[in-house]
Scaffold this active site. Sequence first.
Site, short mmCIF file in Angstrom:
data_model
loop_
_atom_site.label_atom_id
_atom_site.label_comp_id
_atom_site.label_asym_id
_atom_site.label_seq_id
_atom_site.Cartn_x
_atom_site.Cartn_y
_atom_site.Cartn_z
N ASP A 125 0.84 -1.20 0.00
CA ASP A 125 0.00 0.00 0.00
C ASP A 125 0.87 1.24 0.00
O ASP A 125 2.05 1.19 0.34
CB ASP A 125 -0.89 0.02 1.25
CG ASP A 125 -0.06 0.01 2.53
OD1 ASP A 125 0.24 1.10 3.05
OD2 ASP A 125 0.30 -1.08 3.02
N ASP B 143 1.24 4.60 2.04
CA ASP B 143 0.82 4.94 3.40
C ASP B 143 -0.13 6.14 3.42
O ASP B 143 -0.25 6.89 2.44
CB ASP B 143 2.06 5.21 4.27
CG ASP B 143 1.82 4.83 5.72
OD1 ASP B 143 1.34 3.72 5.96
OD2 ASP B 143 2.10 5.65 6.60
#
Length: 258
Positions: A198, A200
């Site tokens: 991902d 952040d």
Amino acid sequence: MLGVIGGSGFYTFFGDNARSVKLDTPFGEPSAPVTVGTVGEHEVAFLPRHGASHQYSAHTVPYRANMWALRALGVRRVFAPCAVGSLTPEHGPGAIVVPDQLVDRTHGRADTYFDSGGAHVAFADPYCATLRAAVTGLPGVVDGGTMVVVQGPRFSTRAESRWFAAAGFTLINMTGYPEAVLARELDMCYAAIGLVTDLDAGIESGDGVRAVDVFSEFEKNIEPFKKLVHEAIGQVAAERNCTDCQPHAGVALPFDLP
């Protein structure tokens, strides 16, 4: 012997041709029994960091028991694949990054075996250059970056994420410390291998990081990730020739290494 410590979603490493070894240590039991098999010419010990069914959160992993158990089995070199968040848009989900620096933002974790005596390990370069080279020489792998390790189990606020990015950190993770320093205290070579799951919270707009999305991204990439770790093991020399990760030569320790 080489060791592999699997992170979130990385709970198995071998097929059927492996044996399970149950160990105890002066620091309690490790996260799970260790499975021992072969990869090419190497005997390899595998331990799922969070347990076989992810029963340990990042802040409750028995890090000291895990590293001690691997050392007691004969492991001297460790690859540590893990899920990481990216603090830069350059490394999106699916990227493989091998950090060369670490920043500890955890608290309250047992992070040393030296509760007595005056033993101090050098940690300026927390990762083994030789093991790192075995991974970074593979196609598509990003060489270098600073991984900040946070306490968890929560994800970062947007302000924290932006703060880390502004400081020049490139990856964020919850388990890389104290694992790396415990390996150094036990004279073990150690290299983290980060799979980006991902961007952040402060790097992108939207809902921020959610656990369900992290696990989904890791699951999508787990088989290629395992294949890469297998390939990295194949790049490691049969004999350990690194001396930088063995800081205790000629130093009196308050205990005997296993």
